[in-house]
Scaffold this active site. Structure first.
Site, short mmCIF file in Angstrom:
data_model
loop_
_atom_site.label_atom_id
_atom_site.label_comp_id
_atom_site.label_asym_id
_atom_site.label_seq_id
_atom_site.Cartn_x
_atom_site.Cartn_y
_atom_site.Cartn_z
N ASP A 221 1.02 -1.42 0.08
CA ASP A 221 0.50 0.11 -0.20
C ASP A 221 1.07 1.12 -0.02
O ASP A 221 1.66 0.89 0.39
CB ASP A 221 -0.65 -0.14 1.23
CG ASP A 221 -1.99 0.51 1.22
OD1 ASP A 221 -2.24 1.12 0.38
OD2 ASP A 221 -2.60 0.71 2.39
N GLU B 48 2.54 5.13 -4.05
CA GLU B 48 2.64 6.02 -4.68
C GLU B 48 4.14 6.86 -5.25
O GLU B 48 4.40 7.59 -6.15
CB GLU B 48 1.66 6.88 -4.81
CG GLU B 48 0.40 6.52 -4.74
CD GLU B 48 0.20 5.64 -3.24
OE1 GLU B 48 0.23 5.88 -2.46
OE2 GLU B 48 -1.12 4.73 -3.97
N ASP C 213 -9.43 4.58 -2.05
CA ASP C 213 -9.62 4.67 -0.57
C ASP C 213 -11.23 5.43 -0.86
O ASP C 213 -11.29 6.34 -0.96
CB ASP C 213 -9.55 5.68 0.12
CG ASP C 213 -8.37 4.98 0.83
OD1 ASP C 213 -8.23 2.93 1.01
OD2 ASP C 213 -7.18 5.30 0.94
#
Ligand SMILES: *[C@@H]1O[C@H](CO)[C@@H](O)[C@H](O)[C@H]1NC(C)=O
Ligand SMILES: *[C@@H]1O[C@H](CO)[C@@H](O)[C@H](O)[C@H]1NC(C)=O
Ligand SMILES: *[C@@H]1O[C@H](CO)[C@@H](O)[C@H](O)[C@H]1NC(C)=O
Ligand SMILES: *[C@@H]1O[C@H](CO)[C@@H](O)[C@H](O)[C@H]1NC(C)=O
Ligand SMILES: *[C@@H]1O[C@H](CO)[C@@H](O)[C@H](O)[C@H]1NC(C)=O
Length: 920
Positions: free
Chosen positions: A514, A517, A590
């Site tokens: 997770d 980025e 999300d």
């Protein structure tokens, strides 16, 4: 009238998506230096007051028929009135590739320029090395050239592929490429002369280095309030180009955006942006950047499709406009070389196939991982995990994966377990394994400063560095953290050793990467400063969108070293790039428990599917917030068709494991999850097809019916792979009927098999009360199911199979089934079963296309039922003659006159061997 208006107003306000995301953190085009500069450039060129400055030096053109490559020098030539003319030489390569694709690159020789010592001065050219599949040889096609074509002799060079399908004209005077497919002009590259390469220059000479159409804005410093510290060591270095799709008025792709499937015009808005960032509760119907980036665009119309793959991992903006004669696109990237692959074909699926041949086919995941995933931030301890596990069984709801979010770690230190809550993870994993179940644990690339893992990374200089050559420290979940640099051998090796130690001695522990980025709470635009330095001396600026891929690929490769052939690692990644499909699954990040997020999840998943990365889903029933019962049901009904089927909830959301739902809701959700499990053979076959030729698993309507103009704008319904299953989820509150688009032909209601004869393609209103979901099987298809409830996918391995045959009006149908051990890599050596079943002229025939080596694969799956749907016209046969090997038996067929199908129970057949059934 007034009341109506008022109502309409209230309705509109009510429908407005809640814009919870703080989008002031993210740059608009007007705040991004190279976006402003390139849009300005486009404007100036559009006004026609300045002449194009790029041309091809004719004498530089080298044609190598031996290695099938053209090289030349593109010249950027202009004068500003002050000083001598400026001439920049830009090397061009041009390849016709096998399979009707074309690649060209334009680089800049920067040997003479000096950046800081720590930096590599050349433009980053390794994006292709990450994005292209290492398994596909880069292969070029033979071509013939003709230099002079009257009356334009000497104005362009023409290349014709030997296949006769593709030709290219390289125009000299003003750089331009015209690309023809089957003699039709499909693309013009640099049609509008928006090619712009901001060549290297010194700050003091910046003004003199601007061609007339260029402007100055945030060139050597960044004026955006959150990225003022950017040192911009090379100044402006963007690359831009325009592509016109001729006679193609629909373009798609360039995920990830929360937007419609068909891309919108960006004339009056910001361009679409590709820049991997953490966008909690993102805006809907927006071109703003999101977690992942795939710079691949598809254009399509009946009979012709084409693709652009912009092989660049820097911050990128894309303008789109439609004109009656085609689509115009303008691509701008902040750094790197210009590297482009163009694809040509008849059907959209040809383009997805060619694109995934180049960047890698989607990985075939384990069967288990396409079952149901139960996640929550957080399951608190071992007891909590095992309670959820047993409650699911008590409620007789199958599931395959349970997930651990952040809090399982000891103080958010990855590669550790919180000792009080998870004293014995191996024991817990063993318990889960007994029912064939798996656990996924979160491992992010940010490492808390000051423990053995981050210390080791820092000491071996395997972390991402600052522009001053120090280890970069920023803030993330654990507080002060550093970031692993998986671009270099050193970082990959050390990351690999941590992953291997973490999963060692387990059989069923998998990883969720997770925040890759990367998400950095203290960073500009919630991510990494662009002047951070990676292995090889390249700035974050040049390779930002690849970071997530580099992390999940390192994770995957480490796990394959532990598991060897015995298991297919499952990795979920939030950030992605072209090529991520080879090693990971992803999801839409999300979202919120809100109808708008349910609705948008469909075009978002479809877009990823056509861009070669089909293993995607959205958090059911919305990550943050508490969904209503109605939303829960509708979201499960839609979500069971996502290739990645996971429920997830925010730490502040109420518990919502399916066994907690009130009876009626629970009953509906149980049915939905069980429907997914019964269709696992069909889903798995779709995953197999994707792994062989890139076929979307959630397939847009225009892929199934490219001949119908109407399908190109539909993005609220889809097909499941090649199965013929057509799904129209209900995504509006209170709706109990819905419009479904049908092509002409026969469709059967999936649940009743009642037939629907469609004479004119179009939208038809169908009933869809809350407990029902509109699913149809298109005539002409045969699907495969396993109908028994089991606790997990693994426990279904030996279950008998049911065939559902849905004939066309002419009595024809076709279907295939792929089956393997669901778990190991043995299928790669040919150990799998593939059968093809056809119905024609009243005979149902099964042929074995590939026999497995493992005996049990061909002998253990019995057929327990053959269900044949009947259209109103179809006449009912009276007997079925069943043959397998040298045994033949006969059954009488009887039918309740109100029924829409007949069934052959226990025909005594085995899936893995040839058989036939003749209806008389
Ligand atoms: C083409 O091949 C020749 C001989 O193999 C080689 O010397 C040359 O560098 C190649 N040219 C390009 C552009 O790759
Ligand atoms: C960066 O720092 C490392 C470790 O201190 C050092 O070995 C290296 O020479 C430095 N590189 C540059 C270009 O300053
Ligand atoms: C990148 O550029 C360098 C320097 O021009 C060259 O040596 C290298 O082969 C290029 N790499 C790729 C993958 O094209
Ligand atoms: C590419 O085409 C050439 C002929 O132009 C052929 O020899 C080669 O096998 C092809 N490669 C692939 C991978 O199809
Ligand atoms: C069925 O046929 C096969 C050859 O096709 C033969 O080897 C086998 O003995 C036969 N079995 C029976 C039961 O007749």
């Amino acid at each position: 009238m007034r009341i109506l208006k008022l109502l309409a107003l209230i309705f509109l306000v009510y429908l407005r998506p809640t814009a919870a995301f703080t989008d002031y953190l993210i740059k608009k085009c007007s705040q991004s230096g190279f976006c402003v500069r390139n849009r300005h450039y486009a404007n100036e060129i559009g006004l026609g007051t300045t002449a194009p400055v790029y041309s091809v030096d004719r004498s530089s053109v080298k044609i190598s028929t031996e290695n099938h490559t053209i090289t030349a020098i593109v010249e950027k030539r202009f004068s500003t009135g002050e000083g001598p003319e400026t001439l920049v030489t830009l090397p061009l390569t041009l390849d016709i590739m096998n399979g009707s694709s074309i690649r060209f690159t334009i680089d800049e020789n920067r040997d003479h320029i000096e950046g800081p010592l720590r930096l590599n001065s050349r433009r980053y050219n390794e994006t292709a090395a990450w994005a292209f599949s290492p398994d596909t040889p880069y292969s070029l096609a033979e071509f013939k050239t003709s230099r002079s074509v009257w009356p334009f002799s000497r104005s362009y060079l023409q290349l014709n592929s030997v296949s006769g399908l593709v030709s290219i004209r390289l125009h000299y005077a003003s750089f331009k490429l015209e690309i023809f497919y089957k003699k039709e002009l499909v693309f013009t590259v640099n049609d509008r002369s928006l090619l712009n390469i901001e060549h290297a220059r010194q700050k003091e000479l910046n003004q003199r280095n601007k061609s007339p159409a260029e402007t100055t804005f945030s060139d050597f410093s960044d004026s955006f309030r959150y990225s003022k510290d950017d040192t911009l060591p090379f100044g402006p270095e963007s690359v831009a180009m325009d592509f016109t799709f001729h006679n193609i008025e629909n373009v798609y792709g360039i995920p990830e955006h929360a937007d419609s499937l068909r891309l919108k015009e960006t004339v009056a808005s910001d361009p679409y942006r590709l820049f991997n960032v953490d966008v909690f509760e993102y805006d809907l119907y927006s071109g703003m950047p999101m977690y992942g980036s795939i710079p691949f665009m598809l254009g399509s119309r009946p009979g012709l499709s084409a693709g652009v793959f912009w092989v660049n991992a820097a911050d990128t903006w894309i303008d789109v406009s439609y004109e009656s004669q085609g689509a115009k696109t303008h691509w701008m990237s902040e750094a790197g070389i210009l590297d482009v692959v163009l694809f040509l074909g008849d059907q959209p699926s040809d383009i997805t196939s060619a694109y995934t041949l180049l960047t890698g086919r989607p990985n075939l995941p384990s069967l288990s991982s396409i079952g149901y995933h139960q996640c929550r931030w957080n399951y608190n301890d071992e007891k909590d995990v095992l309670t959820v596990d047993s409650q699911m069984d008590k409620a007789e709801i199958p599931y395959d994966f349970i997930w651990l979010d952040l809090e399982y770690t000891d103080n958010k230190k990855f590669f550790t377990w919180r000792p009080d809550a998870f004293p014995n993870p191996l024991k817990m994993l063993k318990k889960l394994h007994r029912m064939g179940r798996n656990l996924v644990a979160l491992i992010d690339p940010h490492l808390k400063v000051g423990y053995e893992v981050s210390d080791a990374v820092e000491q071996s200089r395997a972390a991402v560095l600052t522009s001053q050559n120090d280890t970069y420290h920023g803030h993330c979940w654990p507080g002060e953290s550093l970031w692993i640099d998986t671009f270099g051998e050193c970082g990959i090796t050390i990351w690999s050793s941590f992953i291997q130690r973490f999963v060692d001695k387990t059989k069923n522990l998998f990883i969720w990467n997770d925040m890759n980025e990367p998400s950095i709470f203290s960073g500009p635009e919630t991510t990494a400063p662009k002047d951070l330095i990676h292995a090889g001396g390249f700035e974050e600026r040049s390779l930002h969108n690849l970071y997530g891929l580099s992390v999940h690929e390192a994770t995957y490769n480490a796990m394959t070293q532990v598991y060897g052939d015995s298991s297919r690692p499952f990795i979920l990644t939030r950030a992605f790039f072209a090529g991520s499909q080879r090693t990971a699954a992803t999801w839409t990040g999300d979202n919120m428990a809100d109808w708008g997020y349910l609705r948008i999840s469909i075009p978002m998943c479809l877009t990823n599917n056509l861009a070669g990365f089909p293993f995607i889903g959205a958090d059911i029933a919305g990550f943050s917030g508490d969904p209503s019962n109605e939303l829960i049901v509708r979201w499960y009904q839609a979500g069971m068709w996502y290739p990645f089927f996971r429920a997830h909830a925010h730490i502040d959301a109420l518990r919502r494991e399916p066994y907690l739902f009130e009876d009626k809701i629970q009953e509906t959700v149980r049915k939905v999850i069980r429907l997914r499990y019964s269709l696992l053979p069909t889903f798995y076959t779709a995953f197999h097809d994707a792994s062989v030729n890139g076929t979307p698993i959630m397939k847009p309507l225009f892929y199934a019916h490219p001949e119908l103009d109407e399908t190109y704008k539909i993005d609220d319904q889809f097909y499941l792979g090649n199965s013929g299953l057509l799904v129209k989820p209900v995504t509006t509150e209170g709706e109990t009927d819905t419009q479904v688009f049908f092509a002409a032909g026969l469709f059967y209601d999936y649940f009743t098999l009642e037939s629907l004869e469609i004479h004119r393609p179009g939208h038809y209103l169908v009933n869809a009360p809350l407990t029902e979901l509109p699913v149809y099987l298109e005539g002409g298809n045969i699907i495969f199911r396993k109908d028994r409830y089991r606790r997990s996918a693994k426990l279904m391995a030996r279950d008998p199979v049911t065939l559902v045959v849905a004939p066309t009006a002419e009595g024809v149908a076709l279907g295939s089934l792929y089956l393997d051990d669901g778990e190991t890599l043995l299928y790669q050596g040919g150990d799998f079963l593939k059968v093809e079943v056809t119905l024609k002229q009243n005979e149902l025939i099964s042929q074995v296309v590939n026999s497995p080596d493992t005996e049990s694969l061909s002998s253990s799956n019995h057929i327990e039922r053959i269900i044949v749907a009947l259209s109103r016209q179809a006449s009912l046969p009276s007997v079925a003659k069943i043959t397998q090997g040298n045994t033949t038996s006969q059954r009488e067929i009887t039918l309740d006159p109100t029924s829409h199908f007949f069934v052959i129970q226990n025909p005594g057949l085995v899936v893995g061997q040839a058989w036939s059934v003749v209806f008389e």
